[in-house]
Design a protein around this motif. Structure first.
Motif, PDB file in Angstrom:
ATOM      1  N   LEU A 222      36.871 -28.552 -39.988  1.00 16.25           N
ATOM      2  CA  LEU A 222      35.525 -29.117 -40.163  1.00 16.25           C
ATOM      3  C   LEU A 222      34.791 -29.146 -38.818  1.00 16.25           C
ATOM      4  O   LEU A 222      33.607 -28.799 -38.731  1.00 16.25           O
ATOM      5  N   ALA A 223      35.527 -29.523 -37.773  1.00 14.53           N
ATOM      6  CA  ALA A 223      34.917 -29.550 -36.439  1.00 14.53           C
ATOM      7  C   ALA A 223      34.439 -28.160 -36.045  1.00 14.53           C
ATOM      8  O   ALA A 223      33.310 -27.993 -35.566  1.00 14.53           O
ATOM      9  N   GLU A 224      35.274 -27.162 -36.272  1.00 14.60           N
ATOM     10  CA  GLU A 224      34.888 -25.787 -35.921  1.00 14.60           C
ATOM     11  C   GLU A 224      33.636 -25.362 -36.668  1.00 14.60           C
ATOM     12  O   GLU A 224      32.716 -24.769 -36.103  1.00 14.60           O
ATOM     13  N   ALA A 225      33.625 -25.663 -37.958  1.00 13.48           N
ATOM     14  CA  ALA A 225      32.475 -25.262 -38.775  1.00 13.48           C
ATOM     15  C   ALA A 225      31.194 -25.948 -38.278  1.00 13.48           C
ATOM     16  O   ALA A 225      30.122 -25.338 -38.249  1.00 13.48           O
ATOM     17  N   LEU A 226      31.330 -27.205 -37.888  1.00 14.02           N
ATOM     18  CA  LEU A 226      30.160 -27.928 -37.391  1.00 14.02           C
ATOM     19  C   LEU A 226      29.696 -27.365 -36.055  1.00 14.02           C
ATOM     20  O   LEU A 226      28.500 -27.165 -35.833  1.00 14.02           O
ATOM     21  N   HIS A 227      30.637 -27.107 -35.182  1.00 13.02           N
ATOM     22  CA  HIS A 227      30.270 -26.608 -33.860  1.00 13.02           C
ATOM     23  C   HIS A 227      29.598 -25.238 -33.953  1.00 13.02           C
ATOM     24  O   HIS A 227      28.700 -24.927 -33.171  1.00 13.02           O
ATOM     25  N   ALA A 228      30.020 -24.454 -34.918  1.00 16.70           N
ATOM     26  CA  ALA A 228      29.401 -23.147 -35.120  1.00 16.70           C
ATOM     27  C   ALA A 228      27.918 -23.288 -35.471  1.00 16.70           C
ATOM     28  O   ALA A 228      27.117 -22.392 -35.225  1.00 16.70           O
ATOM     29  N   ARG A 229      27.571 -24.436 -36.051  1.00 14.86           N
ATOM     30  CA  ARG A 229      26.165 -24.689 -36.403  1.00 14.86           C
ATOM     31  C   ARG A 229      25.497 -25.641 -35.420  1.00 14.86           C
ATOM     32  O   ARG A 229      24.483 -26.263 -35.745  1.00 14.86           O
ATOM     33  N   LYS A 230      26.096 -25.837 -34.282  1.00  9.06           N
ATOM     34  CA  LYS A 230      25.572 -26.773 -33.274  1.00  9.06           C
ATOM     35  C   LYS A 230      25.358 -28.166 -33.864  1.00  9.06           C
ATOM     36  O   LYS A 230      24.348 -28.830 -33.619  1.00  9.06           O
ATOM     37  N   ALA A 231      26.336 -28.556 -34.661  1.00 14.59           N
ATOM     38  CA  ALA A 231      26.288 -29.900 -35.243  1.00 14.59           C
ATOM     39  C   ALA A 231      27.522 -30.669 -34.791  1.00 14.59           C
ATOM     40  O   ALA A 231      28.401 -30.116 -34.131  1.00 14.59           O
ATOM     41  N   ILE A 232      27.574 -31.927 -35.164  1.00 12.59           N
ATOM     42  CA  ILE A 232      28.501 -32.875 -34.551  1.00 12.59           C
ATOM     43  C   ILE A 232      29.470 -33.464 -35.564  1.00 12.59           C
ATOM     44  O   ILE A 232      29.081 -33.778 -36.687  1.00 12.59           O
ATOM     45  N   LEU A 233      30.725 -33.579 -35.158  1.00 17.25           N
ATOM     46  CA  LEU A 233      31.696 -34.265 -36.010  1.00 17.25           C
ATOM     47  C   LEU A 233      31.828 -35.711 -35.539  1.00 17.25           C
ATOM     48  O   LEU A 233      32.211 -35.974 -34.401  1.00 17.25           O
ATOM     49  N   VAL A 234      31.496 -36.634 -36.428  1.00 16.59           N
ATOM     50  CA  VAL A 234      31.693 -38.057 -36.161  1.00 16.59           C
ATOM     51  C   VAL A 234      32.937 -38.489 -36.914  1.00 16.59           C
ATOM     52  O   VAL A 234      33.012 -38.313 -38.130  1.00 16.59           O
ATOM     53  N   MET A 235      33.905 -39.007 -36.192  1.00 12.65           N
ATOM     54  CA  MET A 235      35.099 -39.521 -36.876  1.00 12.65           C
ATOM     55  C   MET A 235      35.191 -41.029 -36.731  1.00 12.65           C
ATOM     56  O   MET A 235      35.013 -41.581 -35.660  1.00 12.65           O
ATOM     57  N   VAL A 236      35.475 -41.674 -37.866  1.00 13.39           N
ATOM     58  CA  VAL A 236      35.566 -43.126 -37.925  1.00 13.39           C
ATOM     59  C   VAL A 236      37.036 -43.512 -38.076  1.00 13.39           C
ATOM     60  O   VAL A 236      37.757 -42.912 -38.871  1.00 13.39           O
TER      61      VAL A 236
END
Lengths: 450, 514, 124
Positions: A222-236
């Motif tokens: 999920l992190a990789e997919a987000l980074h590919a779109r210049k988006a951020i992974l927030v983990m709680v």
């Protein structure tokens, strides 16, 4: 009045010095109609002993966790806090100090914050952490706003297995900004399903690990997919003790980690005060909300600590601040830090293993009851149990027998019929074999009586 | 029998060592002890806890077991005690002396409050236990709500906000929700120039633009300018009352009426409620929403920066928009409403669970200890103390606005004109006198502001000492003794710290040296 | 190569159809020790008067407004590690960004060196 040192004579002398006759003359700007002529309609002052007695009477009406088998979690966990912690945070120099804006006479608070930030960064596997937020849920709301600043995009996607109250808080935080908050239903939480939802507008995806139902996932993809779109992974992380056993959010590629730090050093306290954790990568530091403490030197070249990067904050940036937050969890962070220092890496990992081992044991015992099912493939110290009976009623009946058996999912999802028979069961180091046996036998009896 | 163990006990012939040549091997100076970081003292193998052995079990972590070294330093229990005790001694605290921080209300923190907040029946209960098992806790919440509503003369309250700024957000969100319900899309919030920074920051989070209202030369809100700024686009005014110059806004009722006339709401920042508690009810002034900083007026400890608590009282008009949860009372006892029912106007939820219970208990203990009579006395003594300080120093320092003031008095730096000494230097010299500096450079409406709030906790004797110290510093400043100020503090654990370095190259955590 | 100045204390040195922008020595002096500069992103276009950068000292943050319209073609990466450059060399090495000049007429609204000098003298 034991808290007020001025004597009648003092007051008279002071009024004379000021040049007025009566203290009410000092209230001359108050519209006459608004200055109360009579005391407000509340009881008069009380002795300390009377106050003590009144609170004891209220306290005795509750069933405290410590005296009974206790299995409640859902974002607040009962752990054993060493006596040193509470003794130390009651030292007046910590308890009765203000925010450390005058670093020359606040190094105690500041150095402890620096240690706290280091500990939080380490356990989350991140580069830096701030000096804490109100609690995990508000930190989660702040993380969504921070992701927006960092990504310059406005759409946050929340996993369906995020704590439902955290979801509500995040929705509130973005209610009147122009952000878009996508809330998934409870059964959409799998990393692959979330990856499918990412688009070019996505600022972040917010996931929880272990999630609200106790499940663990590797979110690296999920992190990789987000980074590919210049988006951020927030983990709680709502149970930080898990970080002593479970891979860190940082190692999975999280960009912002928020957590509820209550488990370390802080009691249940009916929901607050707790300690919100917020950790991130160095490059996002200036988009971070809240106070942060940094190292520097004094005029003699001695190492010291100060609150820094304050141009992000409301008292300087006003309407352009990263947040309106104006406090941190102060003393609760100190409790966290002292407890964590007592644990050390060795103790922290041991504590995590102990929690997990006990949870595995109870899960197996519960699963052995006919008609009872443990829903999780994997978990840390909390899991979801499905009963053949209404879970809320089962928990009420357990409470009548002085067992606090868990949290029924209907308490948090009142409208979800599918979850009516399910409950969350948390097992920490405080649970004994005897506690487990009582829960199992009472539940078995209820199930059999059906 | 002659005992040869006798020692010299007089102090006549002791050697004099010049202070500045005294370098110790340890870096400590007597009771003033340096202390390293836990990471420099402890290591990852040391621990201060004994935990039971872990039985054999089958790992159910789903293949994501943590393998990497975390790096947490541990200390044994005696080392932990010593480390944090040493750190504590580098802090100033109310327990040690007068804490004249204007706008912060640093008053005595009674220990009975700490004691009752730790009763297992109140501290060791889970927020999601069955409600039947926490009736006493709900009763305490309800009781605090009753006290706060009565003291403010307001009909409703939201108990969950976690601090003052969180309360502001709550109040402003209720206002926004109320306007949305009316179908009105207003965009402006008015706030005086002297407002706390949280006011504009909060307004932005609610989607509002802030328009600043100037102050008159007497430190009050400029009523004419305010009326001019009012219009159909104004959602609310955010007003601190008593204001941050330490003055009661004498036009407050007229302001409230004017805001209501254009269909807007009156948000009152309750940071300075201490001056009027038990004397004036904000509900009688036309307030629609006001947060109450329990850590100010009601003495929950500041704890080095938190935790706070910021319940918000609401008017009839805003009550339907309050957040969940809230406590209700019926014949069956107390219950919490935790979810918005269909058709509810509530704007939502501000936090997980129910708010700062631990802080609520402490605040309630403070209120019950004082009672109705004692709380009014709190307000009076805090105002009396501030006016006494102002009257005593008016010839030495420059009072910004003519009194009487409320619970804090504002000075500016005119008395330092030509001395080459800035407000900051003057304040830092107070540290050498054994005092925490007053609030500096706030409010922004005067130059080099110095805002002093002694609170009701100070005796006359303590105030006289404080006044004496300030007079001494003023005299030194006027005599041109600039060194006393330019390098101050000299006697604190550390000298002035390099904040530029800290901000340019932020080092926000310890890392293992290469 | 001509340098123009704005009333918001920015300078722009024009070379052909592009310009280099920074803040003036007067401005850096007023701001005090600069600890951080937030520069715009290369490729973004701004209108004259848009907020384009932020300069931070320890206790203050100041917005910088685009003195002219155009597309950002380069930024001064050195400021990231060494914001003190703005204090040391505000009008040379401490530049913020380079921009294409989309409307040369906008330059006419700015001051020349003498005009700016007179302008700041008036502020004292």
């Amino acid at each position: 009045m034991r808290y007020l040192p001025l004597s009648h004579n003092d007051r008279t002398e002071m009024l004379a010095k000021i040049g007025v006759r009566h203290v009410n003359d000092l209230y001359k700007d108050v519209p006459a109609t608004a200055l109360l002529k009579e005391p407000v309609d509340l009881p008069d002052h009380m002795s300390e002993m009377q106050v003590d007695r009144d609170f004891r009477a209220m306290a005795e009406k509750n069933i405290p966790a410590g005296s009974h088998p206790f299995f409640c979690g859902a974002g607040a966990y009962r752990h054993y806090v060493p006596s040193t912690v509470d003794y130390m945070i009651q030292r007046g120099e910590f308890l009765t100090a203000y925010t450390p804006y005058q670093p020359e006479i606040s190094q105690g608070t500041l150095q402890a914050l620096y240690e706290f930030q280091t500990q939080v960064a380490q356990i989350t596997g991140m580069e830096v952490a701030n000096a804490s937020m109100y609690d995990g849920s508000t930190a989660c709301g702040e993380a969504v706003l921070m992701a927006r600043r960092a990504s310059r995009k406005k759409k946050a996607i929340l996993s369906g297995s995020l704590h439902p109250q955290y979801i509500e808080v995040a929705k509130t935080a973005t209610k009147y900004t122009d952000d878009v908050t996508v809330v998934n239903p409870v059964d959409i939480y799998d990393a692959d399903a979330l990856i499918d939802q990412i688009d070019d507008e996505t600022s972040c995806v917010v996931v929880q690990n272990p999630d609200f139902f106790g499940n663990l996932q590797d979110y690296s993809k999920l992190a990789e997919a987000l980074h590919a779109r210049k988006a951020i992974l927030v983990m709680v992380v709502t149970e930080v003790v898990s970080l002593g056993a479970v891979r860190s959010p940082g190692s999975m590629g999280a960009d912002i980690v928020v957590g509820e730090g209550q488990s370390i050093g802080n009691g249940l306290s009916f929901g607050g005060p707790y300690v919100g954790l917020l950790a991130t990568r160095q490059k996002l530091v200036r988009t971070m909300p809240g106070r942060v403490c940094g190292e520097t030197v004094d005029a003699d070249g001695k190492r010291g600590y100060v609150l820094t990067l304050s141009t992000r904050e409301q008292h300087i940036r006003r309407e352009k601040a990263t947040s309106n937050i104006c406090t941190n969890a102060g003393l609760c962070t100190l409790a966290f830090t002292i407890h964590m220092t007592l644990l050390g890496e060795k103790g922290f990992r041991h504590l995590a293993r102990l929690n997990h081992a006990k949870a595995v044991k109870l899960a197996d015992k519960l699963a052995a009851i006919d008609g009872v099912e443990v829903m999780n493939d994997n978990f840390f110290n909390e899991f979801t149990v499905s009963l053949p009976i209404d879970a809320a009623r089962a928990i009420e009946r357990l409470a009548e027998k002085q067992i606090l058996g868990g949290v029924p999912l209907s308490r948090l999802y009142p409208d979800n019929e599918k979850l009516k028979k399910q409950m969350l069961v948390a097992v920490t180091e405080t649970v004994t074999d005897g506690d487990m046996d009582r829960l199992v036998s009472e539940l078995k009896e209820q199930v059999n009586a059906k | 029998m002659l005992n040869k163990q006798g020692r010299q006990t007089d102090i006549v012939n002791l050697t004099e060592l010049p202070q500045d040549s005294f370098a110790t091997h340890s870096g400590n100076r007597g009771l003033e002890q340096d202390e390293l970081l836990i990471y420099e003292i402890g290591d990852t193998e040391r621990t201060g806890v004994d935990l039971e052995e872990v039985e054999n079990f089958e790992n159910r972590l789903g293949g994501i077991t943590r393998e990497d070294k975390i790096g947490l330093a541990g200390l044994s229990e005696p080392e932990t005690m010593r480390h944090y005790t040493r750190l504590s001694r580098m802090n100033y605290a109310i327990d040690m002396g007068l804490y004249p921080l204007g706008s912060c209300t640093m008053k005595h923190n009674p220990r009975i409050n700490e004691k009752v907040a730790r009763l297992p029946g109140l501290a060791d209960i889970h927020p999601l236990q069955p409600m039947s098992t926490v009736q006493g806790a709900l009763e305490a919440m309800d009781k605090l709500a009753h006290w706060l509503k009565t003291l403010t003369g307001m009909p409703a309250i939201a108990m969950s906000p976690k601090a003052g700024a969180h309360g502001e957000l709550c109040g402003l969100m209720a206002i926004r929700a109320a306007l949305d319900k009316r179908g009105e899309n207003r965009s402006i919030v008015l706030a005086p120039e002297s407002a706390h920074g949280t006011n504009p920051a909060t307004a932005t989070l609610c989607g509002y633009k802030v328009k600043s209202i100037p102050a008159t030369e007497n430190g009050h809100v400029d009523l004419e300018a305010l009326k001019e700024a009012l219009g159909p686009d104004v959602a609310a005014i955010m007003l601190t009352n008593p204001n941050t110059c330490g003055l009661f806004e004498r036009d407050v009722i007229e302001i409230a009426d004017a805001v209501h006339d254009i269909g807007g709401y009156f948000y009152c920042d309750g940071a300075n409620f201490n001056a009027i508690v038990g004397k004036v009810r904000p509900g009688d002034l036309g307030v629609d929403a006001m947060h109450i900083n329990l850590h100010k007026t009601f003495s929950t400890p500041h704890g080095g920066g938190g935790p706070g608590a910021g319940p918000v009282v609401l008017s009839e008009a805003l009550a339907p928009f309050a957040p969940v949860p809230y406590v209700v009372h019926s014949k069956q006892g107390f219950a919490l409403v935790e979810h918005m029912e269909d058709g509810s106007d509530s704007f939502g939820r501000m936090t997980a669970f129910h708010g700062q219970m631990g802080m609520n208990i402490r605040a309630l203990a403070f209120m019950m200890s004082h009672g109705s009579d004692g709380l009014a006395r709190v307000a009076e003594d805090s105002v009396l103390n501030a006016n006494y300080v102002m009257a005593s120093l008016q010839d030495d320092m420059t009072v910004s606005y003519p009194g009487p003031c409320m619970h804090e008095c504002l000075f500016d730096d005119r008395f330092l004109n030509g001395s080459g000494i800035a407000t900051l230097d003057f304040a830092k010299a107070m540290i050498d006198e054994g005092y925490h500096p007053m609030t500096m450079y706030f409010p922004l409406v005067v130059h080099g502001a110095m805002l002093i709030e002694p609170t009701e906790s100070e005796s006359k004797q303590s105030l006289d000492q404080f006044i004496g110290s300030l007079r001494h510093l003023v005299a030194e400043a006027k005599a041109g003794n600039t060194e006393l100020f330019s390098g101050a503090p000299y006697l604190a654990p550390l000298r002035r710290l390099d904040e530029t370095l800290a901000a340019r190259k932020p080092v926000l955590r310890w890392t293992k040296p290469e | 190569m001509t340098t123009y100045y704005s009333e918001e204390h920015e300078w722009i040195t024009v070379e052909g159809d592009s310009g280099t922008v920074g803040i003036t020595d007067y401005a850096q002096n007023a701001l005090g020790d600069i600890v951080f500069v937030e520069v715009p992103e290369v490729g973004n276009s701004y209108d004259k008067g848009d907020e384009i950068a932020v300069v931070e000292s320890v206790k203050a943050a100041s917005e910088i407004y685009a003195p002219i319209s155009g597309e950002v073609i380069a930024v001064n990466d050195a400021l990231e590690d060494e914001p003190a450059l703005v204090n040391a060399q505000a009008e040379t090495d401490g530049w913020f960004y380079k921009v294409t000049i989309s409307d040369a007429d906008e330059l006419k609204e700015l001051m020349d060196a003498d005009g700016y000098k007179a302008f700041t003298a008036g502020l004292e």
